[in-house]
Each structure stands twice: as structure tokens, then as C-alpha cells.
Design a protein around this motif. Structure first.
Motif, mmCIF file in Angstrom:
data_model
loop_
_atom_site.group_PDB
_atom_site.id
_atom_site.type_symbol
_atom_site.label_atom_id
_atom_site.label_comp_id
_atom_site.label_asym_id
_atom_site.label_seq_id
_atom_site.Cartn_x
_atom_site.Cartn_y
_atom_site.Cartn_z
ATOM 1 N N TYR A 265 -25.335 -15.715 17.305
ATOM 2 C CA TYR A 265 -25.029 -14.977 16.146
ATOM 3 C C TYR A 265 -26.508 -14.397 15.682
ATOM 4 O O TYR A 265 -26.219 -13.039 15.591
ATOM 5 C CB TYR A 265 -24.425 -15.839 14.721
ATOM 6 N N ASN B 299 -18.250 -9.608 20.653
ATOM 7 C CA ASN B 299 -17.754 -9.058 19.620
ATOM 8 C C ASN B 299 -18.649 -8.127 18.856
ATOM 9 O O ASN B 299 -18.377 -7.154 18.192
ATOM 10 C CB ASN B 299 -17.179 -9.774 18.843
ATOM 11 N N LYS C 81 -19.200 -14.013 12.433
ATOM 12 C CA LYS C 81 -20.259 -14.427 11.465
ATOM 13 C C LYS C 81 -20.520 -15.800 11.399
ATOM 14 O O LYS C 81 -21.306 -16.275 10.702
ATOM 15 C CB LYS C 81 -20.209 -13.655 10.372
ATOM 16 N N ILE D 65 -17.569 -8.619 2.579
ATOM 17 C CA ILE D 65 -18.369 -7.715 2.137
ATOM 18 C C ILE D 65 -17.981 -6.170 2.349
ATOM 19 O O ILE D 65 -18.011 -5.382 1.354
ATOM 20 C CB ILE D 65 -19.640 -7.608 2.541
ATOM 21 N N ASN E 53 -10.574 -11.981 11.041
ATOM 22 C CA ASN E 53 -10.886 -12.936 9.903
ATOM 23 C C ASN E 53 -10.411 -12.183 8.455
ATOM 24 O O ASN E 53 -11.298 -12.355 7.462
ATOM 25 C CB ASN E 53 -12.487 -13.196 9.922
ATOM 26 N N SER E 54 -9.593 -11.563 8.290
ATOM 27 C CA SER E 54 -8.943 -11.115 6.910
ATOM 28 C C SER E 54 -7.575 -10.949 7.173
ATOM 29 O O SER E 54 -6.788 -11.337 8.108
ATOM 30 C CB SER E 54 -9.562 -9.867 6.942
ATOM 31 N N ASP F 14 -9.960 -2.597 10.988
ATOM 32 C CA ASP F 14 -10.090 -4.073 11.194
ATOM 33 C C ASP F 14 -9.124 -4.602 12.020
ATOM 34 O O ASP F 14 -7.960 -4.098 12.278
ATOM 35 C CB ASP F 14 -9.915 -4.605 9.768
#
Ligand code: NAD
Ligand code: WQD
Length: 346
Positions: A152, A102, A87, A14, A37-38, A33
Motif C-alpha cells: 500500500y 487498483n 487503503k 475523505i 468500499n462505500s 466510485d
């Protein structure tokens, strides 16, 4: 002079779409970042779309001193959009401390820095998960927050409380929590999209990977829910609409239009679709038959959730423009692009 916005988690799903939307509206963007996760390739995707390379700082926001050093270096940050978080609902059940650390420490460290600024502004990624199974549909922002089903979900509830409590005693802090329903789809250029690592847990990446032959078939979790076709109902919102909503919310804070210094908005289409309807939408736009069968209910799934979007429509003057078919089409185009890239790499 253009405003400079920090986007944490800006290389994520997002976040990257929001960076594009911000740049297109003339904002200058700095991304933080930690690449957990990227991938750095997302920077290239963003730049291909907007022709502007955002500034990037590889920082782990769990490192308090690195957060503080960042704000020493970038003294002119006008606002923060905080996407960075872990997430995966299932993983959070397995490893709650990772999630609490986190998703909460990062927020606390940011707020500690921000409240020292003259006019600090923050937008927080929350989730419809805070409502659990709401008693009334569609779900308004006044629906009660239910006891979270997972660590979460709990981090989103606590995150919102941390911001609300801080705003109460810090009147110059301006904040908005955005409760997303189910984000899907990708940028229509297919230069950026969702990058699920491992087996996707969410419906749409599982559908597109199945159609691409990466997965054998989709398991539809449950066919005996009290819904018209027996499958669960969700509000699937195109990530492009979601990205635009962040810009609108940010402008609201920047222009001092808030009625209170902390506000909450639902972001959804207002329309619920069942799992079977989602599959049909995919089949229609892709021309692919999707192999699927029915499996038992997935633990923790709620029957139905879709947003009452009146508040966002009226106050933010924002409305989702895309429907599920356009979102599915973009998700499919993105999946095909990913496969092209993988073939080129071999
Ligand atoms: P994502 O995993 O694609 O993006 C999150 C980004 O944050 C990643 O690039 C990751 O590397 C980065 N990150 C994580 N921890 C970090 C840290 N400690 N320091 C720096 N960077 C860190 O997730 P997304 O789908 O883009 O979600 C963005 C936000 O929206 C999250 O807060 C998520 O909880 C929330 N949200 C997502 C959904 C959804 O279904 N995707 C729904 C509701 C809310
Ligand atoms: C959608 C529907 C499944 C996979 C999750 C998080 C929530 C939020 C958004 C962050 C459900 C069904 C799925 C599959 C299926 N994230 N399904 N087969 O569960 O609504 O929400 O993402 O805040 O917190 O819980 O999204 O995409 O996983 O599922 O039948 O292989 O698809 O049962 O009805 P969900 P999802």
C-alpha cells in the motif's frame, strides 16, 4: 460559470467530505466510485448537507475503456481529485497485486486521459506513510521518502513518482500530491463519516465501536515505545480540515498560482498525540470510560510521526482549525448515528 470537478472515490470517507466542501464553494461535482468500499447511501448524506445532489457515475477505474468513455461524455471536466484507491495496509501485504493494480492502473488511466486536455489538473491522495519513521520530527516535505513498509505504502510512493515524471514531460499538466497524516472525525451533522467494513484497523473507529459496545475492548499496541507515555505518537487531523485543504489546493492550480507544475504538501495539524492521549480525548468529549488493555507492538508501526505544516500554512494559506477533541466528538456522534440507522433497519 461554475467549474466542474471529477472526484474519484467521492463516496468514500475523505472523498465525501471533500465533495461537500467543493459544493459549498460553488463547484459542480461529478463523482466516480465503484462502491468497493462505500455505499450509495453516502450520496443521500451529501445531499442532506448541501441540498445539492452531485452527479454520480458507477465506474471501476481499472476499466480503461470506461475511463475513456467517461471523458468522452464529460468533456468539460476542469479538474480531478483522485481519492479512489484501496487503503488497508494489512490487506495490501496479503494481496499486493490487487493494490498495485487498483492504486496504480487507475492513476495511469486518468493521467492518460488528462494529458490530452488543454489545461489538465489533478490532486492526488498521498500519505505520510511515504516518510516511514522519519529521522527528524516534525516531518517536512523535504524529509527523505523511505523504502515502503507495505505494498500500500509503495503504491503511494510510486503514484507520486508517476505524477512527477508525467509532469516533467507534460508542462501543461498541473498536479499536487497531498500527504495526509492520520485523518479522523466526521462531518458535524453526522450525515457522512467513515464506514469501516469489518473489524476496524484504525484507532479511532476502533475506539468508537468499543465505546458503542460493538467491540469488547481496545488493544493499545505497544507500551514500550521511546515516547513520554510509551505509546505511539501520530498527527490526527480532522477530515473537515482535510476536505477544505483539497478545495484550497484545487483553487491554487485553477488560478495558476503554482511555482512548479508539480507540488507536494503535508496535511496535518502539526501536533502529535499518543494513543493514550487519543483515548483521553475521546473519554473527555464522550463522557464514556473506554475499556482498553495493552497488547504487543503491531508489526510495521512506527514510533512517532507528525507534520511540519509550514509549507501548507504559508503557500496554501491553509491551517488545521480543529483539534483532536473536536474530531473525536464528531467521530462519536457519527458512530451513534450509525447505530441509530442500524436499529431502524432491523
Ligand atoms: P475510502 O476507502 O473510504 O474511499 C475510497 C473510495 O474509492 C471508496 O468509496 C471506494 O469504493 C472507491 N474506489 C476504490 N477503488 C476504486 C476503483 N477502482 N474505481 C472506482 N472507485 C474506487 O478511503 P479514504 O479513507 O477516503 O481514502 C481516500 C484516499 O486517501 C485513498 O487514496 C487513500 O489511500 C488516501 N489516504 C487515506 C488515509 C486514511 O487514513 N484514510 C490516509 C492517507 C491517505
Ligand atoms: C494509529 C495508532 C497504532 C489500532 C494508517 C496507515 C497509514 C495511513 C493512516 C493511509 C498507532 C495504534 C491502532 C488499535 C492501537 N493510511 N492502534 N490499537 O497506523 O498511523 O496509519 O492509517 O495512507 O498508511 O498505516 O493509523 O489508526 O491504524 O493507528 O493501539 O486497535 O493507534 O499502533 O500507534 P497508522 P492507525
Amino acid at each position: 460559470m461554475s467549474k466542474r470537478i471529477l472526484v474519484t472515490g467521492g463516496l468514500g470517507y475523505i472523498g465525501s467530505h471533500t465533495v461537500v466542501a467543493l459544493q459549498e464553494k460553488g463547484f459542480e461535482v461529478v463523482i466516480i466510485d465503484n462502491l468497493s468500499n462505500s455505499s450509495l447511501e453516502v450520496l443521500g448524506g451529501i445531499t442532506r448537507i448541501t441540498k445539492i445532489s452531485p452527479q454520480f457515475e458507477k465506474i471501476d477505474l481499472r476499466e480503461r475503456h470506461d475511463v475513456s468513455n467517461f471523458f468522452d461524455k464529460y468533456q468539460d471536466i476542469d479538474g480531478v481529485i483522485h481519492f479512489a484507491a484501496s487503503k488497508a495496509v494489512g490487506e495490501s501485504v496479503e494481496n499486493p497485486l490487487l493494490y498495485y493494480e487498483n492504486n496504480l492502473n487507475t492513476l495511469i488511466y486518468l493521467l492518460q486521459q488528462l494529458k490530452e486536455k488543454e489545461t489538465p489538473k489533478i490532486i492526488f491522495s498521498s500519505s505520510c506513510t511515504v516518510y516511514g519513521q522519519a529521522d527528524e520530527l516534525p516531518i517536512t516535505e523535504n524529509a527523505p521518502v523511505k523504502k515502503a513498509e507495505s505494498p500500500y505504502g509503495n503504491t503511494k510512493q510510486i503514484g507520486e513518482e508517476i505524477i512527477a515524471d508525467t509532469c516533467k514531460v507534460t508542462s501543461h499538466l498541473k498536479a499536487i500530491s497531498l500527504r495526509y497524516f492520520n485523518p479522523i472525525g466526521a462531518h458535524p451533522s453526522a450525515h457522512i463519516g467513515e464506514l469501516p467494513i469489518g473489524t476496524p484497523q484504525n484507532l479511532v473507529p476502533f475506539i468508537t465501536q468499543t465505546a458503542a459496545g460493538i467491540r469488547e475492548k481496545l488493544s493499545v499496541f505497544g507500551q514500550d515505545y521511546p515516547t513520554p507515555d510509551g505509546t505511539c505518537i501520530r498527527d490526527y487531523i480532522h477530515v473537515m480540515d482535510l476536505a477544505r485543504a483539497h478545495v484550497v489546493a484545487l483553487e491554487r492550480i485553477i488560478h495558476g498560482e503554482q511555482s512548479e507544475n508539480y507540488e507536494v504538501f503535508n496535511l496535518g495539524t502539526g501536533k502529535g498525540n499518543s494513543v493514550l492521549e487519543a483515548i483521553q480525548a475521546f473519554e473527555k468529549v464522550s463522557g464514556q470510560k473506554l475499556p482498553y488493555d495493552f497488547a504487543p507492538r503491531r508489526e510495521g508501526d512506527i514510533t512517532a510521526a507528525y507534520a511540519d505544516t509550514t509549507k501548507a500554512n504559508e503557500v496554501l494559506k491553509w491551517k488545521a482549525e480543529y483539534g483532536i477533541e473536536e474530531a473525536m466528538q464528531s467521530a462519536w456522534k457519527w458512530q451513534q448515528e450509525l447505530q441509530k440507522k442500524q436499529k431502524e433497519e432491523i
